[in-house]
Write an enzyme that holds these catalytic residues in place. Structure first.
Site, PDB file in Angstrom:
ATOM      1  N   LYS A 111      49.968   4.759  38.515  1.00 22.13           N
ATOM      2  CA  LYS A 111      50.664   5.607  39.495  1.00 22.13           C
ATOM      3  C   LYS A 111      51.085   6.935  38.878  1.00 22.13           C
ATOM      4  O   LYS A 111      51.076   7.968  39.543  1.00 22.13           O
ATOM      5  CB  LYS A 111      51.886   4.880  40.060  1.00 22.13           C
ATOM      6  CG  LYS A 111      51.517   3.807  41.061  1.00 22.13           C
ATOM      7  CD  LYS A 111      52.720   3.311  41.823  1.00 22.13           C
ATOM      8  CE  LYS A 111      52.317   2.234  42.817  1.00 22.13           C
ATOM      9  NZ  LYS A 111      53.445   1.549  43.413  1.00 22.13           N
ATOM     10  N   LYS A 192      40.148  -2.035  43.936  1.00 25.22           N
ATOM     11  CA  LYS A 192      41.014  -2.792  44.839  1.00 25.22           C
ATOM     12  C   LYS A 192      41.335  -1.953  46.081  1.00 25.22           C
ATOM     13  O   LYS A 192      41.531  -0.739  45.965  1.00 25.22           O
ATOM     14  CB  LYS A 192      42.263  -3.119  44.016  1.00 25.22           C
ATOM     15  CG  LYS A 192      43.443  -3.561  44.741  1.00 25.22           C
ATOM     16  CD  LYS A 192      44.642  -3.618  43.810  1.00 25.22           C
ATOM     17  CE  LYS A 192      45.359  -2.279  43.804  1.00 25.22           C
ATOM     18  NZ  LYS A 192      46.747  -2.299  43.422  1.00 25.22           N
ATOM     19  N   LYS A 195      46.174   1.884  49.397  1.00 28.10           N
ATOM     20  CA  LYS A 195      46.525   3.093  50.135  1.00 28.10           C
ATOM     21  C   LYS A 195      46.348   4.334  49.289  1.00 28.10           C
ATOM     22  O   LYS A 195      45.974   5.385  49.783  1.00 28.10           O
ATOM     23  CB  LYS A 195      48.007   3.012  50.560  1.00 28.10           C
ATOM     24  CG  LYS A 195      48.227   2.211  51.811  1.00 28.10           C
ATOM     25  CD  LYS A 195      49.706   1.972  52.067  1.00 28.10           C
ATOM     26  CE  LYS A 195      50.241   0.808  51.270  1.00 28.10           C
ATOM     27  NZ  LYS A 195      51.286   0.017  51.884  1.00 28.10           N
TER      28      LYS A 195
END
Ligand code: TYM
Length: 326
Positions: A111, A192, A195
């Protein structure tokens, strides 16, 4: 025997996708009456990514309505920020957490790379808040997808550290992970479904039938069944979705055709799209009904939060006593 406590959560970062459902929420619903269960919309966690204050409240409510429309008992769902004890317990855990353990977290690294312009302390500390969510209620059963398992390992490190320092207080948590723990993206089946990759990568529960059919029709396959019988990732992924959501007979028929090398991938895709749409139809109907009265949903969530906060405050008081706070 006392019933084990189950806790799980989801971030209100936007729309729920099929990976969230198959990897986690399906298990929430299946297990909700088997354990003493608590489910949480983790609105504090999602603040680690910038949210628009004008729309954030609505976003939180939308995710809650999605989960209820999928079949979760509304009485078991609450909003994280309604129970301030989560954040307070996270602080106590912060003081026990080695920086090195946190720096190893793959989701943080991932992230931080994707949001290079907003690498905030909250993003780094995120797994500690997650440990607090769970341990505040002495939960031991935690249904999650694969990407959360490392965070639960950290939770167990904190269990040991706390117990060693302050005396036995928490029991180890057990990730509840199924074979659907990592649903892949249709258009990039080695990644995977997420979003953060972008809308084209996800089948959202609130996509229209048309969009779902379009996204599935664009799924990556290959040039046809291979001589060695090894399925490519994309084809494997389509068959897996069919196994999870589809009709057993259709799945067997298509698998036989694959082995005979007579399969048409367009038929496989149609079968997958049909199974997703058939699964979603009752959800769409329930969701439309719920959207007519969002105020009632918010009232339920708020009442639940008040009820849960009483348990949380009592547990937190015991934890604070162990720490020596007066
Ligand atoms: P979140 O909001 O990213 O995702 C919610 C759940 O969906 C699972 N998931 C998937 N499962 C299978 N395939 C996929 N492609 C896929 N993508 C997501 C996630 O593993 C998760 O179970 N940190 C958590 C929220 C959280 C939490 C908690 C969970 C906060 N506190 C305490 C359990 C217990 C998260 O970000 O999930």
């Amino acid at each position: 025997m006392k019933q084990e406590i189950l806790f799980s959560g989801i971030q209100p970062t936007g729309k729920i996708h099929l990976g969230n459902y198959l990897g986690a929420i399906k298990q929430w619903i299946d297990l909700q009456d088997k354990y003493n269960s608590l489910y949480c919309v983790v609105d504090l966690h999602a603040l680690t990514i910038s949210q628009d204050p004008q729309t954030y409240g609505q976003q939180i409510l939308e995710v809650a309505m999605d989960i209820i429309a999928l079949g979760l008992n509304p009485k078991k769902l609450f909003i994280q920020s309604h129970v301030p004890a989560h954040a307070e317990l996270a602080w106590y855990f912060n003081t026990l957490t080695p920086m090195g353990e946190m720096a190893r977290m793959t989701q943080y690294k991932d992230k931080a790379q994707k949001n290079a312009n907003n690498v905030n302390v909250g993003l780094f500390d995120y797994p500690v808040l997650m440990a607090a969510d769970i341990l505040l209620y002495h939960a031991t059963v935690v249904p999650v997808g694969q990407d959360q398992v490392q965070h639960l390992e950290l939770t167990n490190i904190l269990v040991k550290k706390f117990n060693n320092k302050y005396g036995t207080t928490f029991a180890e948590v057990k990730p509840y992970v199924t074979k659907a723990a990592k649903i892949m993206a249709l258009n990039e089946p080695t990644k995977k479904m997420s979003k953060s990759l972008g809308d084209a990568y996800c089948l959202y529960l609130n996509d229209t039938e048309e969009i779902i059919r379009q996204k599935v029709s664009r799924a990556v396959t290959d040039s046809g069944p291979q001589m060695d019988g090894q399925m490519s990732e994309g084809v494997k992924n389509l068959f897996f979705l069919l196994e999870l959501l589809g009709d057993k007979k259709v799945q067997t028929k298509l698998l036989t055709q694959y082995n005979d090398k007579t399969i048409k991938y367009s038929e496989l895709k149609n079968a997958v799209a049909d199974s997703v749409v058939n699964f979603l139809k009752p959800f769409w109907a329930a969701r439309t009904r719920l959207s007519k009265n969002p105020k009632a949903v918010l009232k339920t969530l708020t009442d639940n939060g008040k009820r849960v906060a009483k348990i949380a405050d009592k547990n937190l008081a015991e934890i604070k006593k162990k720490i020596g706070l007066i």
